[in-house]
Each structure stands twice: as structure tokens, then as C-alpha cells.
Design a protein around this motif. Structure first.
Motif, mmCIF file in Angstrom:
data_model
loop_
_atom_site.group_PDB
_atom_site.id
_atom_site.type_symbol
_atom_site.label_atom_id
_atom_site.label_comp_id
_atom_site.label_asym_id
_atom_site.label_seq_id
_atom_site.Cartn_x
_atom_site.Cartn_y
_atom_site.Cartn_z
ATOM 1 N N ALA A 15 0.815 -1.215 0.000
ATOM 2 C CA ALA A 15 0.000 0.000 0.000
ATOM 3 C C ALA A 15 0.848 1.265 0.000
ATOM 4 O O ALA A 15 0.573 2.221 -0.726
ATOM 5 C CB ALA A 15 -0.930 -0.003 1.212
ATOM 6 N N GLU A 16 1.886 1.286 0.814
ATOM 7 C CA GLU A 16 2.720 2.476 0.941
ATOM 8 C C GLU A 16 4.107 2.094 1.428
ATOM 9 O O GLU A 16 4.364 0.937 1.772
ATOM 10 C CB GLU A 16 2.070 3.477 1.912
ATOM 11 C CG GLU A 16 1.830 2.909 3.296
ATOM 12 C CD GLU A 16 1.049 3.838 4.200
ATOM 13 O OE1 GLU A 16 0.447 4.799 3.678
ATOM 14 O OE2 GLU A 16 1.050 3.616 5.424
ATOM 15 N N THR A 18 8.112 3.875 3.150
ATOM 16 C CA THR A 18 8.753 4.895 3.974
ATOM 17 C C THR A 18 10.102 5.247 3.367
ATOM 18 O O THR A 18 10.850 4.353 2.944
ATOM 19 C CB THR A 18 8.966 4.391 5.420
ATOM 20 O OG1 THR A 18 7.704 4.028 5.975
ATOM 21 C CG2 THR A 18 9.606 5.460 6.282
ATOM 22 N N THR A 41 9.479 -0.762 2.075
ATOM 23 C CA THR A 41 8.095 -1.212 2.174
ATOM 24 C C THR A 41 8.030 -2.319 3.208
ATOM 25 O O THR A 41 9.040 -2.668 3.823
ATOM 26 C CB THR A 41 7.576 -1.715 0.813
ATOM 27 O OG1 THR A 41 8.215 -2.970 0.504
ATOM 28 C CG2 THR A 41 7.880 -0.715 -0.294
ATOM 29 N N THR A 66 6.235 8.931 5.093
ATOM 30 C CA THR A 66 5.460 7.916 4.385
ATOM 31 C C THR A 66 5.162 8.387 2.967
ATOM 32 O O THR A 66 4.801 9.552 2.751
ATOM 33 C CB THR A 66 4.142 7.627 5.122
ATOM 34 O OG1 THR A 66 4.441 7.143 6.431
ATOM 35 C CG2 THR A 66 3.314 6.586 4.377
ATOM 36 N N VAL A 67 5.331 7.499 1.998
ATOM 37 C CA VAL A 67 5.077 7.848 0.600
ATOM 38 C C VAL A 67 4.173 6.800 -0.027
ATOM 39 O O VAL A 67 4.168 5.638 0.376
ATOM 40 C CB VAL A 67 6.389 7.966 -0.212
ATOM 41 C CG1 VAL A 67 7.252 9.090 0.302
ATOM 42 C CG2 VAL A 67 7.165 6.655 -0.183
ATOM 43 N N GLU A 68 3.402 7.236 -1.016
ATOM 44 C CA GLU A 68 2.527 6.325 -1.738
ATOM 45 C C GLU A 68 3.154 5.963 -3.080
ATOM 46 O O GLU A 68 4.130 6.586 -3.515
ATOM 47 C CB GLU A 68 1.154 6.969 -1.943
ATOM 48 C CG GLU A 68 0.418 7.245 -0.640
ATOM 49 C CD GLU A 68 -0.939 7.884 -0.875
ATOM 50 O OE1 GLU A 68 -1.234 8.222 -2.045
ATOM 51 O OE2 GLU A 68 -1.692 8.044 0.098
ATOM 52 N N SER A 69 2.589 4.983 -3.718
ATOM 53 C CA SER A 69 3.102 4.510 -5.005
ATOM 54 C C SER A 69 3.111 5.639 -6.026
ATOM 55 O O SER A 69 2.095 6.303 -6.258
ATOM 56 C CB SER A 69 2.225 3.363 -5.512
ATOM 57 O OG SER A 69 2.674 2.903 -6.768
ATOM 58 N N GLU A 71 4.420 8.556 -5.862
ATOM 59 C CA GLU A 71 4.361 9.922 -5.336
ATOM 60 C C GLU A 71 5.681 10.664 -5.577
ATOM 61 O O GLU A 71 6.769 10.084 -5.509
ATOM 62 C CB GLU A 71 4.056 9.884 -3.841
ATOM 63 C CG GLU A 71 3.890 11.257 -3.204
ATOM 64 C CD GLU A 71 3.526 11.168 -1.730
ATOM 65 O OE1 GLU A 71 3.431 12.231 -1.088
ATOM 66 O OE2 GLU A 71 3.335 10.040 -1.223
ATOM 67 N N ARG A 181 8.902 -1.183 8.689
ATOM 68 C CA ARG A 181 7.719 -1.705 8.013
ATOM 69 C C ARG A 181 7.787 -3.223 7.872
ATOM 70 O O ARG A 181 6.786 -3.917 8.010
ATOM 71 C CB ARG A 181 7.565 -1.056 6.631
ATOM 72 C CG ARG A 181 7.027 0.354 6.710
ATOM 73 C CD ARG A 181 6.722 0.914 5.338
ATOM 74 N NE ARG A 181 6.064 2.201 5.472
ATOM 75 C CZ ARG A 181 4.759 2.358 5.597
ATOM 76 N NH1 ARG A 181 3.975 1.299 5.601
ATOM 77 N NH2 ARG A 181 4.224 3.551 5.720
#
Length: 403
Positions: A15-16, A18, A41, A66-69, A71, A181
Motif C-alpha cells: 500500500a505504501e 517509507t 516497504t 510515508t510515501v505512496e506509489s 508519489e 515496516r
């Protein structure tokens, strides 16, 4: 020309992530395809490389964010080699006072990630040789120093880097470190396995002398022919593969209310790393030779230590083998690796007095443990499966003859 630095596109199961480490700072020169940032991840560490020759223009997501796919995490300026900031100026921008003190005292200049790792490992940064620009100590330098075993007794940190704290009598020092994570993901899966599966463990013991004699007889010839040492794990993988073919329920998985029987054997091998336990998968072990298995295990072990395992290498698997014996474990109850329904635990080889034909004989024995999901596997099947592995290990010719 300004280019956006983006987080990698994560697989559907992730999902996300770091931001773990920025290897380059704003204004620092980067060569094309040079590593600039690591994204952690819950399964692997993904690397982001420089898209071209140039410099980091800005960092939008710092370490720990935290970063998303996909981003945007920073800005990159292509072909701006002339705008590289001097290392001293760059360092002072990040930590002015600390760098001034370091420059004045002759202390090593560390990147933030390297400083954090040095503090956690309790080593003196001045003892680490820097390979970065202008002698800067990088995270990799600290990791290599720790792995080389050169770090002796802990050395007190300089006051500017490690403030001395007066501890009142009776107090106990503590250090709070955020869970990675990967560690959080492992914890979640293990708790889920215990809560959602009817887990049971059956034990047996195996006489390792026949396998040890076989290895002793052929280890030199095996290494000369295949370029890899013959270990016990590959022989256990082959024994488990044959046993899985005879007991399909142990090779199956549960998907909701469905029982999925797999017509292949993909065996995961638990590997310990600094980041936690990972389980890369050996695909189609029935078609693999002992040398192929040994080479793949060595490859996975190296990748695990370097944080280079890919998600596709840890996805799937129909059965898992965990060898706690390499750390000295005499007996344990391994936890299932969902959605698999069974896991084999190997343990320490220890000489014990055994009764053989009415005589007491000293033999190298190993305890084997098979944890299984009782929803899918009956006790009779589990015991017979473990006995089949025991028989094949004690008489390796059974694997060849399929008896």
C-alpha cells in the motif's frame, strides 16, 4: 531541465512505503543510474536511481516520511553538474552547528543516515573510513565497518553528537526505536497466523549420520563439479519435495472456504537478515538439482543481507522450511506462513545416546518439528509426512528410488 523524482510503483500487495535513506543531498552531483534514495516497504527495500547526470534540486519527502506509489518525493535538475554545492556547505545546511564542531575538531563528516546507524551500532564514527565526497562517511561505510567486525568495545561519542545524560541512581537507560515496516508486517502476519489457523505441531527426531557420511564422502567432488558447497538444506528441500508429492494436503493452501491443491512444489526458505526474517521461494523444486538449490539459497542469503530481495522472489510458496539450528536452537514450534498450511522446522545437530538394536550408540540427532493447520491437515497426514522426511534423510537412497 527539472525532473520529478518519484517513488517506485508499488505492487498491488504493497500500500505504501517509507523513505529510508537519501544517499544524495540537494546540490550534490549525481551520475545517471546512481542510487539516490531507498524506499522501504513492508516486504523489500526499493531503490530509486538518478534519471540522468545532474544534481538533486530539492527533497520533498525526508527520511522517515510515508510515501505512496508513484508519489513525487523530490526534484532533480538534469545536466546541472556546475551547480554542485561544496560538501562542506551542503553539510552545514543540514546541520550547521554539528558540522562546524566536526570541522573544528577534525571529526568525521557523516550523512544523517550514517550518523543514525553509527549511534545504533554504538561505534565511533571517526574510526570509519569515509568513501563519499570529500571523505564523507556514508551509510554503506558504517555498514561495511560493522560487518567487518572491526568495531571493538563501544567508544564514547563526541559531546556534540551524543550528549551526556545524567542518569539518576536507580534509573535504567532505554532507547525507543520505531518498528520498521518489514518488522511490523512480520508481526502482523505471525499474530494473524496464530489467531486464524488451528495450528498444531508434531515432533520427531532424525539420525543425521547417514546424511553426514554422504556429505563427507562427496562434498569435495560436488564442490569441484558444481562450484558450490553441499549443505544439508538442499537435501532437506529434496526430501520435503518428495514428501509433498505423496501428501498433497500438506502442499495445499486455504483460500476462504476453498482448499487449493497445488500441482507443483514451491518451497520457501526462511532467511535471517538485519531487517528481519524473510522467506524467498525456490520455484519448482521437483525440477531442481541439489546444486541448483544450494546456489539459489546462497544467492537469496546474499540478497537478504544487502536488502536486494525483490517482491517477486518472496511471493507465493506452497511450503516453508526454517532452520533455527544454525543459531543453536534445539527445539521450537515454527509459526505458519499464511496462506500455507504447514512449515518444517530444522534444529541443531547434537550427539545423544540412542538405543540401536539393544545397544547404546552415540549418534548425531536432530529434532524436526512440523507445524500445520488442522483445518486442512489431519494429524495422521502430518505425522506420516514428517516420518516420510525422517525416512528419506536417514536413507537418502529413498529419494532416488522413490520408495
Amino acid at each position: 531541465m527539472s525532473i520529478e523524482i518519484k517513488a517506485p510503483v508499488f505492487p498491488e500487495s504493497v500500500a505504501e512505503g517509507t523513505v529510508a535513506t537519501w544517499h544524495k543531498q540537494p546540490g550534490e552531483a549525481c551520475a545517471r543510474d546512481e542510487l539516490i534514495v531507498d524506499i522501504e516497504t513492508d516486504k523489500v527495500v526499493l531503490e530509486v536511481v538518478a534519471p540522468a547526470d545532474g544534481v538533486i534540486e530539492a527533497i520533498l519527502k525526508g527520511e522517515g516520511d510515508t510515501v505512496e506509489s508513484g508519489e513525487v518525493i523530490g526534484q532533480f535538475k538534469e545536466g546541472a553538474a556546475g551547480e554542485v554545492k561544496p560538501a562542506a556547505a551542503e553539510a552545514s545546511a543540514a546541520a550547521p552547528q554539528a558540522e562546524e564542531n566536526s570541522a573544528a575538531s577534525g571529526d568525521a563528516i557523516l550523512s544523517p543516515a550514517a550518523r543514525k546507524l553509527a549511534e545504533e551500532a554504538n561505534i565511533d564514527p571517526n574510526a570509519v573510513k569515509g568513501t563519499g565526497k570529500d571523505g564523507r562517511v556514508t551509510k554503506e561505510d558504517v555498514q561495511n565497518f560493522v560487518e567487518s567486525g572491526k568495531s571493538a568495545a563501544p567508544v564514547a561519542q563526541p559531546a556534540a553528537q551524543m550528549p551526556q545524560v545524567e542518569v539518576a541512581a536507580g534509573e535504567r537507560p532505554e532507547k525507543r526505536v520505531p518498528m520498521t515496516r518489514l518488522r511490523a508486517s512480520i508481526a502482523k502476519r505471525l499474530v494473524s497466523a496464530q489467531q486464524n489457523a488451528a495450528m498444531l505441531t508434531t515432533f520427531n527426531e532424525v539420525n543425521m549420520k547417514p546424511l553426514m557420511d554422504l556429505r563427507k564422502q562427496y562434498k569435495d567432488s560436488f564442490e569441484k563439479r558444481h562450484g558450490i558447497k553441499l549443505g544439508f538444506m538442499s537435501l532437506f528441500v529434496k526430501a520435503a519435495t518428495e514428501a509433498l508429492k505423496r501428501f498433497p494436503a500438506v502442499n495445499a493452501s486455504i483460500d476462504g472456504n476453498d482448499m487449493v491443491y497445488h500441482g507443483y512444489q514451491d518451497i520457501g526458505v526462511a532467511v535471517s537478515s538485519d531487517r528481519g526474517l524473510v522467506v524467498p521461494v525456490l520455484r519448482d523444486t521437483d525440477a531442481m538439482g541439489l546444486a541448483d538449490i544450494e546456489k539459489k539459497i546462497v544467492e537469496y542469503g546474499t540478497k537478504a543481507r544487502d536488502g536486494k530481495l525483490g517482491i517477486e522472489e518472496m511471493t507465493g510458496g506452497t511450503f516453508t522450511i526454517s532452520n533455527g539450528g544454525v543459531f543453536g536452537s534445539l527445539m521450537s514450534t515454527p509459526i505458519l506462513n499464511p496462506p500455507q498450511t504447514a512449515i518444517l522446522g530444522m534444529h541443531k545437530i547434537q550427539e545423544r545416546p540412542m538405543a540401536v538394536n539393544g545397544q547404546v550408540v552415540i549418534l548425531p540427532m536432530m529434532y524436526l518439528a512440523l507445524s500445520y493447520d488442522h483445518r486442512m491437515i489431519d494429524g495422521k497426514e502430518a505425522v506420516q509426512f514428517l516420518v516420510a522426511i525422517k525416512d528419506m534423510v536417514e536413507d537418502p537412497a529413498r529419494i532416488l528410488l522413490d520408495v
